[in-house]
Design a protein around this motif. Sequence first.
Motif, PDB file in Angstrom:
ATOM      1  N   CYS A  50       0.837  -1.206   0.000  1.00  8.97           N
ATOM      2  CA  CYS A  50       0.000   0.000   0.000  1.00  8.97           C
ATOM      3  C   CYS A  50       0.869   1.251   0.000  1.00  8.97           C
ATOM      4  CB  CYS A  50      -0.918   0.015   1.211  1.00  8.97           C
ATOM      5  SG  CYS A  50      -2.115  -1.318   1.254  1.00  8.97           S
ATOM      6  N   ASP A  51       1.954   1.222   0.774  1.00  9.17           N
ATOM      7  CA  ASP A  51       2.867   2.363   0.823  1.00  9.17           C
ATOM      8  C   ASP A  51       3.547   2.580  -0.529  1.00  9.17           C
ATOM      9  OD1 ASP A  51       2.294   2.886   3.471  1.00  9.17           O
ATOM     10  OD2 ASP A  51       3.957   1.663   4.223  1.00  9.17           O
ATOM     11  N   VAL A  52       3.947   1.485  -1.183  1.00  7.81           N
ATOM     12  CA  VAL A  52       4.614   1.595  -2.477  1.00  7.81           C
ATOM     13  C   VAL A  52       3.646   2.157  -3.511  1.00  7.81           C
ATOM     14  CG1 VAL A  52       5.673   0.267  -4.351  1.00  7.81           C
ATOM     15  CG2 VAL A  52       6.264  -0.237  -1.975  1.00  7.81           C
ATOM     16  N   TYR A  53       2.402   1.678  -3.509  1.00 10.13           N
ATOM     17  CA  TYR A  53       1.390   2.181  -4.441  1.00 10.13           C
ATOM     18  C   TYR A  53       1.132   3.668  -4.192  1.00 10.13           C
ATOM     19  CZ  TYR A  53      -3.046   2.892  -6.767  1.00 10.13           C
ATOM     20  OH  TYR A  53      -4.045   3.384  -7.564  1.00 10.13           O
ATOM     21  N   SER A  54       0.968   4.045  -2.929  1.00 14.40           N
ATOM     22  CA  SER A  54       0.709   5.440  -2.594  1.00 14.40           C
ATOM     23  C   SER A  54       1.870   6.335  -2.999  1.00 14.40           C
ATOM     24  CB  SER A  54       0.455   5.590  -1.091  1.00 14.40           C
ATOM     25  OG  SER A  54      -0.684   4.855  -0.724  1.00 14.40           O
ATOM     26  N   PHE A  55       3.091   5.853  -2.811  1.00 10.87           N
ATOM     27  CA  PHE A  55       4.250   6.635  -3.227  1.00 10.87           C
ATOM     28  C   PHE A  55       4.265   6.813  -4.747  1.00 10.87           C
ATOM     29  CE2 PHE A  55       8.637   6.959  -4.706  1.00 10.87           C
ATOM     30  CZ  PHE A  55       9.019   8.117  -4.055  1.00 10.87           C
ATOM     31  N   GLY A  56       3.901   5.785  -5.490  1.00 10.05           N
ATOM     32  CA  GLY A  56       3.840   5.883  -6.947  1.00 10.05           C
ATOM     33  C   GLY A  56       2.814   6.901  -7.403  1.00 10.05           C
ATOM     34  N   ILE A  63       5.005  14.772 -10.852  1.00 11.01           N
ATOM     35  CA  ILE A  63       5.513  14.870 -12.222  1.00 11.01           C
ATOM     36  C   ILE A  63       4.470  15.460 -13.161  1.00 11.01           C
ATOM     37  CG2 ILE A  63       6.268  13.503 -14.210  1.00 11.01           C
ATOM     38  CD1 ILE A  63       7.581  11.599 -12.169  1.00 11.01           C
ATOM     39  N   LEU A  64       3.217  15.031 -13.010  1.00 11.35           N
ATOM     40  CA  LEU A  64       2.166  15.468 -13.929  1.00 11.35           C
ATOM     41  C   LEU A  64       1.556  16.810 -13.545  1.00 11.35           C
ATOM     42  CD1 LEU A  64       0.264  12.098 -14.394  1.00 11.35           C
ATOM     43  CD2 LEU A  64       1.957  13.104 -15.914  1.00 11.35           C
ATOM     44  N   GLY A  65       1.615  17.171 -12.279  1.00 13.12           N
ATOM     45  CA  GLY A  65       0.994  18.403 -11.820  1.00 13.12           C
ATOM     46  C   GLY A  65      -0.496  18.244 -11.581  1.00 13.12           C
ATOM     47  N   LYS A  66      -1.009  17.038 -11.642  1.00  7.80           N
ATOM     48  CA  LYS A  66      -2.418  16.746 -11.379  1.00  7.80           C
ATOM     49  C   LYS A  66      -2.553  15.269 -11.023  1.00  7.80           C
ATOM     50  CE  LYS A  66      -2.708  17.478 -16.105  1.00  7.80           C
ATOM     51  NZ  LYS A  66      -3.308  18.101 -17.219  1.00  7.80           N
ATOM     52  N   HIS A  67      -3.713  14.865 -10.589  1.00 13.36           N
ATOM     53  CA  HIS A  67      -3.935  13.476 -10.208  1.00 13.36           C
ATOM     54  C   HIS A  67      -3.851  12.587 -11.446  1.00 13.36           C
ATOM     55  CE1 HIS A  67      -6.007   9.866  -8.798  1.00 13.36           C
ATOM     56  NE2 HIS A  67      -5.595  10.250  -7.600  1.00 13.36           N
ATOM     57  N   PRO A  68      -3.164  11.443 -11.363  1.00 10.10           N
ATOM     58  CA  PRO A  68      -3.027  10.567 -12.525  1.00 10.10           C
ATOM     59  C   PRO A  68      -4.368  10.127 -13.122  1.00 10.10           C
ATOM     60  CG  PRO A  68      -1.536   9.869 -10.797  1.00 10.10           C
ATOM     61  CD  PRO A  68      -2.396  10.952 -10.226  1.00 10.10           C
TER      62      PRO A  68
END
Length: 58
Positions: free
Chosen positions: A7-13, A20-25
């Motif tokens: 869960c931590d790895v996913y949240s960090f991604g 990087i994108l400046g908005k939610h993926p």
Amino acid sequence: MNVSEKCDVYSFGVLALEVILGKHPGDVLAPFSGSSANMNIELDDMLDPRLPFPSLEV
């Protein structure tokens, strides 16, 4: 749902993509999630325009 390191790895991604994108993926990928979506996404369309381009100088 079990909370684990995954869960931590996913949240960090997700957080890294937001930076990087400046908005939610999800905001970027939602228009392309349809079955007839054209997946020819330009990198310039995905990156945050406020980020400077990397330089070749070290």
